[in-house]
Design a protein around this motif. Structure first.
Motif, PDB file in Angstrom:
ATOM      1  N   GLY A  96       5.831  53.459   1.561  1.00 55.00           N
ATOM      2  CA  GLY A  96       6.100  53.524   2.933  1.00 55.00           C
ATOM      3  C   GLY A  96       5.067  54.033   3.924  1.00 55.00           C
ATOM      4  O   GLY A  96       5.503  54.495   5.044  1.00 55.00           O
ATOM      5  N   ASN A 148       9.697  61.346   9.668  1.00 51.73           N
ATOM      6  CA  ASN A 148       8.799  60.367   8.657  1.00 51.73           C
ATOM      7  C   ASN A 148       7.894  60.754   7.800  1.00 51.73           C
ATOM      8  O   ASN A 148       8.298  62.015   7.442  1.00 51.73           O
ATOM      9  N   GLN A 186      10.824  53.818  14.764  1.00 51.54           N
ATOM     10  CA  GLN A 186      11.215  53.304  13.456  1.00 51.54           C
ATOM     11  C   GLN A 186      12.219  52.615  13.323  1.00 51.54           C
ATOM     12  O   GLN A 186      13.538  53.079  13.699  1.00 51.54           O
ATOM     13  N   ASP A 202      11.851  48.735   7.742  1.00 50.98           N
ATOM     14  CA  ASP A 202      11.621  50.173   7.692  1.00 50.98           C
ATOM     15  C   ASP A 202      10.314  50.447   8.245  1.00 50.98           C
ATOM     16  O   ASP A 202       9.315  51.172   7.573  1.00 50.98           O
ATOM     17  N   HIS A 203       9.927  50.079   9.490  1.00 53.23           N
ATOM     18  CA  HIS A 203       8.544  50.101   9.962  1.00 53.23           C
ATOM     19  C   HIS A 203       8.592  50.722  11.145  1.00 53.23           C
ATOM     20  O   HIS A 203       9.506  50.704  11.882  1.00 53.23           O
ATOM     21  N   TYR A 221      14.991  50.937  11.011  1.00 51.32           N
ATOM     22  CA  TYR A 221      15.191  51.005   9.534  1.00 51.32           C
ATOM     23  C   TYR A 221      16.804  50.316   9.436  1.00 51.32           C
ATOM     24  O   TYR A 221      17.662  50.722  10.056  1.00 51.32           O
TER      25      TYR A 221
END
Length: 325
Positions: free
Chosen positions: A190, A62, A256, A218-219, A258
């Motif tokens: 991001g 990340n 994550q 996308d977290h 995504y």
């Protein structure tokens, strides 16, 4: 005799192909399902497509804000390969390296990759070992590391999943459940902005299984706030059209999610000649929270020579006849 660059692992239900470039999960097949479960380009040793497809990424997965962090009072400037940020260890991170095959058995393999001190700006000579294995309907990856100096370390696997038809259609018809009550809001680059926020009442409330639909995500989802715990359920994914479901287990504090919206719209030719485009696959990346090296309130990512560094992720696949959702 030249060493192989492709490894085939088999159980009674799964066949996994691992390639040396990025120690990547290049192909994954489930008995009774005619399509690959992951996206990968045709070139096993070329650039991975979609970006990072199937590879082990790091040494820190990340984003790290502004491609810099401080450790023991020393500032380290990293490779900025994602706007102002460092993403997945920089442009020559673990995903771009040719790993060394250490051991191969019918259902397991071990590969290693050593990154020198100063590589992509990170301190310490750091070796990462990837153990891939299949057993029954389970695929497992254990990553372990060792370093000769304090550094940061949080690698992860980056497969794109499509449980329907190998990426021929989008993941919009999949159902996902993420066992987390909070997530990290992000800024335009991001990077986590502020504290964890509750998923309740947000577009990212996946505590109960629900269709992905047109959700764009996308977290990082906050599974817990300690660095490691025992292996536990974190997410479930299913596709009604195919009857295939997947359960993800991890010991990491973050996940994550995504939805693959940044896959290039011009597409890439993948397994079986399928053309990939945006939302052809989704990622569920187990990790320490993004930008943790700059956030003392986040789970710690510091890795010291005297520390034992190891993390495991497991994916369990089922079909309609043996549901897990």
């Amino acid at each position: 005799m030249a060493k192989p660059d492709t490894i085939i692992l088999r159980s009674e239900a799964l066949t996994a192909m691992i390639v040396c470039r990025g120690a990547a999960l290049y192909d994954l097949r489930l008995v009774g399902h005619p399509y690959p479960l992951v996206l990968s380009s045709r070139e096993k040793q070329g650039p991975l497509s979609p970006p990072f497809a199937g590879a082990v990424v790091g040494r820190f997965a990340n984003r790290i804000a502004d491609a810099r962090f401080q450790l023991d009072g020393v500032r380290y400037n990293l490779d900025a390969n994602d706007g102002p940020n460092c993403l997945h260890g920089g442009r020559d991170g673990l995903s771009q390296r040719d790993w060394t095959i250490e051991d191969v058995a019918p259902s397991s393999c071990r590969l290693s990759c050593a990154l020198p001190d100063g590589h992509m700006g990170f301190p310490g000579t750091c070796e990462t070992v990837a153990n891939w294995s299949v057993e029954g309907r389970s695929l497992r990856l254990t990553l372990s590391g060792r370093t000769d100096a304090p550094t940061i370390w949080s690698p992860t696997a980056h497969p794109y999943f499509n449980l329907a038809d190998g990426g021929a259609t989008s993941i919009d018809n999949h159902t996902v459940q993420i066992l987390a009550g909070s997530y990290l809001p992000v800024d335009a680059n991001g990077i986590p902005a502020g504290e964890p926020a509750t998923t309740e009442g947000s577009p990212f409330d996946f505590r109960q299984p629900r269709p992905i639909g047109d959700t764009v995500c996308d977290h990082n989802f906050c599974l817990h706030e300690t660095e490691n715990r025992g292996l536990a359920d974190a997410a479930r994914l299913s596709c009604r059209a195919s009857g295939v479901a997947m359960r993800l287990r991890t010991d990491r504090p973050g996940l994550q999610f995504y939805t693959g919206d940044a896959i290039p719209p011009e597409g890439a030719t993948g397994l079986g000649g399928i053309m990939y485009g945006p939302r052809s696959g989704l990622c569920l990346e187990t990790q320490i929270w993004p930008d943790a090296p700059n956030r003392p309130d986040f789970p710690e990512a510091i890795f010291r020579p005297e520390k034992n560094a190891q993390t495991t992720t497991e994916w369990v696949f089922e079909t309609r006849d043996v549901p897990i959702l």
